[in-house]
Design an enzyme around this catalytic site. Structure first.
Site, PDB file in Angstrom:
ATOM      1  N   ARG A 126      48.575  -9.204 -34.825  1.00  0.00           N
ATOM      2  CA  ARG A 126      48.177 -10.513 -34.273  1.00  0.00           C
ATOM      3  C   ARG A 126      49.340 -11.508 -34.208  1.00  0.00           C
ATOM      4  NH1 ARG A 126      43.553  -9.445 -37.576  1.00  0.00           N
ATOM      5  NH2 ARG A 126      41.951  -8.541 -36.265  1.00  0.00           N
ATOM      6  N   LYS A 148      56.449 -17.205 -22.188  1.00  0.00           N
ATOM      7  CA  LYS A 148      55.542 -16.351 -21.409  1.00  0.00           C
ATOM      8  C   LYS A 148      55.953 -14.911 -21.627  1.00  0.00           C
ATOM      9  CE  LYS A 148      53.968 -19.221 -17.562  1.00  0.00           C
ATOM     10  NZ  LYS A 148      54.009 -19.419 -16.103  1.00  0.00           N
ATOM     11  N   GLU A 190      66.297 -18.072  -9.274  1.00  0.00           N
ATOM     12  CA  GLU A 190      65.588 -18.933 -10.228  1.00  0.00           C
ATOM     13  C   GLU A 190      66.414 -20.198 -10.514  1.00  0.00           C
ATOM     14  OE1 GLU A 190      62.512 -18.304 -10.946  1.00  0.00           O
ATOM     15  OE2 GLU A 190      62.152 -16.175 -11.329  1.00  0.00           O
ATOM     16  N   LYS A 232      64.179 -26.306 -17.775  1.00  0.00           N
ATOM     17  CA  LYS A 232      62.999 -25.528 -18.170  1.00  0.00           C
ATOM     18  C   LYS A 232      62.469 -26.032 -19.507  1.00  0.00           C
ATOM     19  CE  LYS A 232      60.591 -21.264 -18.472  1.00  0.00           C
ATOM     20  NZ  LYS A 232      60.423 -19.901 -18.058  1.00  0.00           N
ATOM     21  N   GLU A 242      50.843 -24.340 -19.451  1.00  0.00           N
ATOM     22  CA  GLU A 242      50.623 -24.441 -18.008  1.00  0.00           C
ATOM     23  C   GLU A 242      49.241 -25.016 -17.654  1.00  0.00           C
ATOM     24  OE1 GLU A 242      52.782 -21.424 -15.665  1.00  0.00           O
ATOM     25  OE2 GLU A 242      50.919 -21.224 -14.548  1.00  0.00           O
ATOM     26  N   ARG A 246      53.734 -27.422 -15.724  1.00  0.00           N
ATOM     27  CA  ARG A 246      54.541 -26.195 -15.847  1.00  0.00           C
ATOM     28  C   ARG A 246      54.407 -25.304 -14.620  1.00  0.00           C
ATOM     29  NH1 ARG A 246      55.603 -22.038 -20.899  1.00  0.00           N
ATOM     30  NH2 ARG A 246      56.788 -20.562 -19.656  1.00  0.00           N
ATOM     31  N   ASN A 250      56.619 -22.101 -10.971  1.00  0.00           N
ATOM     32  CA  ASN A 250      56.134 -20.976 -10.184  1.00  0.00           C
ATOM     33  C   ASN A 250      56.420 -21.153  -8.689  1.00  0.00           C
ATOM     34  OD1 ASN A 250      53.545 -18.774 -10.390  1.00  0.00           O
ATOM     35  ND2 ASN A 250      54.766 -19.245 -12.187  1.00  0.00           N
ATOM     36  N   HIS A 253      56.622 -18.260  -6.266  1.00  0.00           N
ATOM     37  CA  HIS A 253      56.149 -17.070  -6.979  1.00  0.00           C
ATOM     38  C   HIS A 253      54.817 -16.537  -6.458  1.00  0.00           C
ATOM     39  CE1 HIS A 253      59.426 -18.109  -9.604  1.00  0.00           C
ATOM     40  NE2 HIS A 253      59.157 -17.153 -10.461  1.00  0.00           N
ATOM     41  N   HIS A 257      55.394 -12.847  -6.068  1.00  0.00           N
ATOM     42  CA  HIS A 257      54.659 -11.816  -6.822  1.00  0.00           C
ATOM     43  C   HIS A 257      53.910 -10.886  -5.865  1.00  0.00           C
ATOM     44  CE1 HIS A 257      54.536 -14.238 -10.869  1.00  0.00           C
ATOM     45  NE2 HIS A 257      55.683 -13.636 -10.678  1.00  0.00           N
ATOM     46  N   HIS A 270      62.695  -9.113  -8.597  1.00  0.00           N
ATOM     47  CA  HIS A 270      61.884 -10.316  -8.760  1.00  0.00           C
ATOM     48  C   HIS A 270      62.565 -11.531  -8.100  1.00  0.00           C
ATOM     49  CE1 HIS A 270      59.192 -13.200 -10.644  1.00  0.00           C
ATOM     50  NE2 HIS A 270      60.241 -13.855 -11.119  1.00  0.00           N
TER      51      HIS A 270
HETATM   52  P1  NAD Z   1      65.525  -6.561 -15.421  1.00  0.00           P
HETATM   53  O1  NAD Z   1      65.088  -6.874 -16.769  1.00  0.00           O
HETATM   54  O2  NAD Z   1      64.939  -5.386 -14.731  1.00  0.00           O
HETATM   55  O3  NAD Z   1      67.112  -6.423 -15.441  1.00  0.00           O
HETATM   56  C1  NAD Z   1      67.772  -6.112 -14.249  1.00  0.00           C
HETATM   57  C2  NAD Z   1      68.675  -4.877 -14.377  1.00  0.00           C
HETATM   58  O4  NAD Z   1      69.898  -5.249 -15.011  1.00  0.00           O
HETATM   59  C3  NAD Z   1      68.092  -3.744 -15.196  1.00  0.00           C
HETATM   60  O5  NAD Z   1      68.470  -2.543 -14.631  1.00  0.00           O
HETATM   61  C4  NAD Z   1      68.779  -3.943 -16.545  1.00  0.00           C
HETATM   62  O6  NAD Z   1      68.824  -2.770 -17.327  1.00  0.00           O
HETATM   63  C5  NAD Z   1      70.141  -4.388 -16.123  1.00  0.00           C
HETATM   64  N1  NAD Z   1      70.914  -5.188 -17.072  1.00  0.00           N
HETATM   65  C6  NAD Z   1      70.435  -6.162 -17.879  1.00  0.00           C
HETATM   66  N2  NAD Z   1      71.454  -6.804 -18.462  1.00  0.00           N
HETATM   67  C7  NAD Z   1      72.587  -6.208 -18.041  1.00  0.00           C
HETATM   68  C8  NAD Z   1      73.963  -6.437 -18.288  1.00  0.00           C
HETATM   69  N3  NAD Z   1      74.383  -7.466 -19.023  1.00  0.00           N
HETATM   70  N4  NAD Z   1      74.863  -5.624 -17.701  1.00  0.00           N
HETATM   71  C9  NAD Z   1      74.446  -4.607 -16.870  1.00  0.00           C
HETATM   72  N5  NAD Z   1      73.165  -4.371 -16.577  1.00  0.00           N
HETATM   73  C10 NAD Z   1      72.241  -5.175 -17.150  1.00  0.00           C
HETATM   74  O7  NAD Z   1      65.292  -7.801 -14.428  1.00  0.00           O
HETATM   75  P2  NAD Z   1      65.417  -9.371 -14.618  1.00  0.00           P
HETATM   76  O8  NAD Z   1      65.757  -9.904 -13.288  1.00  0.00           O
HETATM   77  O9  NAD Z   1      66.284  -9.716 -15.768  1.00  0.00           O
HETATM   78  O10 NAD Z   1      63.931  -9.821 -15.000  1.00  0.00           O
HETATM   79  C11 NAD Z   1      62.878  -9.713 -14.089  1.00  0.00           C
HETATM   80  C12 NAD Z   1      61.588  -9.767 -14.849  1.00  0.00           C
HETATM   81  O11 NAD Z   1      61.458 -11.022 -15.493  1.00  0.00           O
HETATM   82  C13 NAD Z   1      60.352  -9.625 -13.952  1.00  0.00           C
HETATM   83  O12 NAD Z   1      59.459  -8.721 -14.548  1.00  0.00           O
HETATM   84  C14 NAD Z   1      59.754 -11.015 -13.949  1.00  0.00           C
HETATM   85  O13 NAD Z   1      58.362 -11.007 -13.776  1.00  0.00           O
HETATM   86  C15 NAD Z   1      60.138 -11.506 -15.322  1.00  0.00           C
HETATM   87  N6  NAD Z   1      60.155 -12.976 -15.441  1.00  0.00           N
HETATM   88  C16 NAD Z   1      59.508 -13.514 -16.500  1.00  0.00           C
HETATM   89  C17 NAD Z   1      59.533 -14.880 -16.686  1.00  0.00           C
HETATM   90  C18 NAD Z   1      58.881 -15.483 -17.906  1.00  0.00           C
HETATM   91  O14 NAD Z   1      58.748 -16.703 -17.961  1.00  0.00           O
HETATM   92  N7  NAD Z   1      58.494 -14.693 -18.873  1.00  0.00           N
HETATM   93  C19 NAD Z   1      60.219 -15.704 -15.772  1.00  0.00           C
HETATM   94  C20 NAD Z   1      60.870 -15.108 -14.711  1.00  0.00           C
HETATM   95  C21 NAD Z   1      60.837 -13.728 -14.549  1.00  0.00           C
HETATM   96  N1  GLY Z   2      58.798 -18.636 -15.004  1.00  0.00           N
HETATM   97  C1  GLY Z   2      57.656 -19.504 -14.979  1.00  0.00           C
HETATM   98  C2  GLY Z   2      57.356 -20.107 -16.297  1.00  0.00           C
HETATM   99  O1  GLY Z   2      57.980 -19.834 -17.281  1.00  0.00           O
HETATM  100  O2  GLY Z   2      56.459 -20.894 -16.372  1.00  0.00           O
END
Ligand code: NAD
Ligand code: GLY
Length: 361
Positions: A126, A148, A190, A232, A242, A246, A250, A253, A257, A270
């Site tokens: 939990r 998130k 972003e 942020k 949100e 907040r 998005n 998005h 999405h 993304h």
């Molecule tokens: P990702 O995590 O897939 O990373 C992109 C690629 O880069 C992967 O192949 C990874 O292994 C590689 N990589 C990572 N760091 C590296 C480095 N320093 N050197 C070489 N390669 C590296 O993609 P992302 O763009 O980081 O994240 C996208 C995800 O984030 C999506 O699922 C999206 O929905 C999520 N997201 C979440 C939030 C949130 O608020 N939680 C906000 C925006 C996006």
């Molecule tokens: N990336 C959208 C949020 O964190 O609210």
């Protein structure tokens, strides 16, 4: 700004009462230069990373955890693995290592690793503590901050998850040296988003500094990351779960999405989907065409797409219908009142929406 061993870093606080935490941004923080162990509640931690990032940076994180008992798990790489099944493997590893409530989960990687590891931390017993060590630009400016966490469901993007804030976000900007260009560009989407929704001056700065960012100039990247995190942190502090403001984070998005979902996770990154989505949202906003053109020019300069792929109108509507901003079965969008000023609204021109999604049908 102050110095710790040979590294320079700045700290931005996310102010959430007793869940407040620092975002530490700097170069040279890995390899023992930043003591992460002070943020580890008990003696044990689990580093969650993936097969690409762990070989590059896991030893660096281990050096920042002197005195702690550390287990590891390497996930497969890719958005397609941001699933309940992958999360299960993290939970299995936690059980296998005898983790309990004072174990800390450390997410080392991009947004995919951060979202899944954070969700596992939110659910295990939990809720256990977790730490974000983001290594992509996208994760450093967005996903590691704000709590998130979650996974995709075959029915839609990020449909399953929880709000769970980290103890600390440690951003070593040196990790960007190994990041592929396409991933850097995806992260810039972003960054541009923050300028478009709440900081016109920052948007102007981005217009002037895009070549430096694409060249990975350390000072330009450090400023873009710091300013994005400040913006942020401000929004999250105002509306952690949100309930209102907040949702502006998005921007782009709802369309983005849907693109990711309809094309199959991982086809469009993304950030790429968000880039095209921001232009669609700008076109749906009641703003001057010159402002839409200005945003389009910046997104183009970042090497990002400004048009969505061909998706049937019905598929757009079905995918967008699963958006978390939907209320009483009504779609809501983040639209701009002006460039640099966004709001969430259910008031939009429905005919214009059909044109925008129909254009590539
Ligand atoms: P990702 O995590 O897939 O990373 C992109 C690629 O880069 C992967 O192949 C990874 O292994 C590689 N990589 C990572 N760091 C590296 C480095 N320093 N050197 C070489 N390669 C590296 O993609 P992302 O763009 O980081 O994240 C996208 C995800 O984030 C999506 O699922 C999206 O929905 C999520 N997201 C979440 C939030 C949130 O608020 N939680 C906000 C925006 C996006
Ligand atoms: N990336 C959208 C949020 O964190 O609210």
């Amino acid at each position: 700004m102050y110095s710790t061993r040979m590294s320079l870093h700045t700290t931005i606080m996310v102010s959430l009462g007793d869940r407040s935490y620092p975002i530490v941004v700097g170069n040279g923080l890995l390899n023992g230069a930043f003591d992460l162990s002070t943020f580890v509640v008990g003696d044990d931690c689990l580093i969650v990373s993936n097969v690409t990032v762990a070989p590059l940076y896991q030893d660096g994180v281990l050096a920042n955890l002197v005195g702690k008992t550390v287990s590891t798990i390497e996930l497969p790489d890719g958005e397609a693995y941001k699933s309940i099944g992958t999360m299960q493997t993290i939970l299995d590893r936690l059980v296998e290592t005898g983790a309990n409530r004072d174990t800390t989960v450390i997410a080392l990687g991009g947004g995919v690793v951060g979202d899944i590891a954070g969700f596992a931390a939110a659910c295990y017993m939990r809720g256990v503590s977790f730490i974000q060590v983001p290594t992509t630009l996208l994760a450093q400016v967005d996903s590691s901050v704000g709590g998130k966490t979650g996974v995709n469901h075959p029915g839609g993007k990020n449909l399953v998850g929880a709000f769970h804030q980290p103890q600390v976000v440690m951003i070593d900007t040196d990790t960007l040296t190994t990041l592929p260009d396409r991933e850097l560009q995806a992260g810039l989407a972003e960054v541009i988003k923050y300028g478009a929704i709440c900081d016109l001056d920052f948007l102007g700065w981005l217009e002037n500094n895009m070549p430096a960012l694409l060249d990975k100039e350390p000072q330009a990247l450090a400023y873009a990351i710091q300013r994005s995190c400040e913006l942020k942190a401000e929004v999250v502090a105002e509306d952690e779960r949100e309930a209102g403001r907040r949702a502006i984070l998005n921007f782009g998005h709802t369309f983005g999405h849907a693109i990711e979902h309809c094309c199959g996770y991982g086809e469009w990154l993304h950030g790429e989907a968000v880039a095209a989505g921001m232009i669609m949202a700008a076109e749906l906003s009641d703003i001057a065409e010159t402002d839409v053109a200005r945003l389009r020019a910046l997104i183009t300069a970042a090497g990002l797409p400004t048009r969505p792929p061909a998706i049937a109108a019905d598929d757009w509507m079905r995918a967008m219908g699963m958006d978390k901003k939907v209320q009483k079965k009504t779609l809501r969008f983040v639209l701009m009142r002006a460039l640099g000023d966004a709001q969430v609204t259910e008031s939009y021109d429905a005919e214009r929406l059909q044109q925008i999604i129909g254009v590539n049908d």
